[in-house]
Design a protein around this motif. Structure first.
Motif: not given
Length: 266
Positions: A194-216
């Motif tokens: 039905d396209g509504r029920t999740l059976k299993a996740n896809g590839t894991p993705v991790i986003v982490y950290g912070d950017y030095d906004w305004g820095g070099k």
């Protein structure tokens, strides 16, 4: 390059002075091959369309279009040895990496969310993908090889401009070749008929950290210290550890679902 050792690379500056920028750009285009230009721009988080933004480029002493000679990511991560596939995005250095069972197979540049529209951090999973998507922010924005990783927030990775800094509206921009590679490599979610029920996740993705906004910009630091962008094993372990159990549980669930032979809708 040895599978467990990074190549030794040094960097020199290619300067585009404001007064002589046209001449410098002409030299850049004439003296370097297309492959060399691609490599240098990628290291500096730029695509060909945005090369005019350059003021100083870090230029490696050896050329490798795969970029693997310049990887800031560890070649081998023991903590990931049981994880079949994972994508890790580093906000601090604006780069992604792909690992298979703990072995780095590819890395490259990205442009993540700008300061006012930052990319969601943490663990996500690849959901659906579309070869050519249309942005929900602006219908004029065409997004080749789009892979959604946060369905409710509408976050995904895809090809789009790399201007040399975080500039997106929370998505993860990639070079065209990289976007196509990831599109074909990634595993998407498994849903019911039905396209509504999740059976299993896809590839894991991790986003982490912070950017030095305004820095070099981090990649410019390579000129003085070729290891300045390196991510240590200890740092990456700390990033992965909080999510490892959930990643392995999701992987196990996916294997069970695939073993049951259910209908897969990507």
């Amino acid at each position: 390059m040895d599978s467990l050792q990074k190549a030794k690379v040094t960097y020199t500056p290619f300067i585009f002075s404001a007064k002589k920028k046209d001449a410098a750009m002409a030299k850049f285009n004439k003296e370097l091959s297309e492959e060399e230009r691609y490599t240098i721009l990628a290291i500096n988080r730029l695509d060909s369309k945005n090369k005019w933004r350059a003021d100083t480029l870090a230029v490696p002493d050896k050329m490798d279009k795969t970029l693997m000679s310049y990887t800031p990511f560890p070649i081998q991560v023991e903590k990931l040895k049981e994880v079949k596939k994972i994508v890790i995005f580093s906000y601090p250095i604006q780069a992604y990496s792909l690992y298979e069972n703990g072995k780095l197979i590819k890395w490259g540049p990205t442009s993540m969310g700008k300061k006012s529209a930052q990319t969601h951090r943490g663990l996500m999973f690849a959901n659906w993908k579309k070869e050519l998507a249309i942005s929900t922010v602006d219908s004029d924005w065409k997004l080749p090889y789009n892979v959604n990783v946060h369905n409710t927030l509408g976050i995904g990775w895809h090809q789009y401009d790399l201007p040399g800094f975080p500039a997106s509206h929370s998505c993860l921009r990639l070079l065209m070749d990289d976007a196509k590679y990831l599109y074909n490599w990634v595993d998407t979610w498994i849903v019911n008929k039905d396209g509504r029920t999740l059976k299993a996740n896809g590839t894991p993705v991790i986003v982490y950290g912070d950017y030095d906004w305004g820095g070099k910009k981090p990649w410019k630091k390579l000129i003085d210290d070729p290891h300045s962008n390196d991510i240590s094993m200890e740092e990456l372990d700390k990033v992965i550890e909080p999510y490892l159990h959930k990643i392995l549980e999701a992987q196990k669930k996916r294997e069970q679902v695939l073993g049951e032979g259910i209908n897969i809708q990507n």
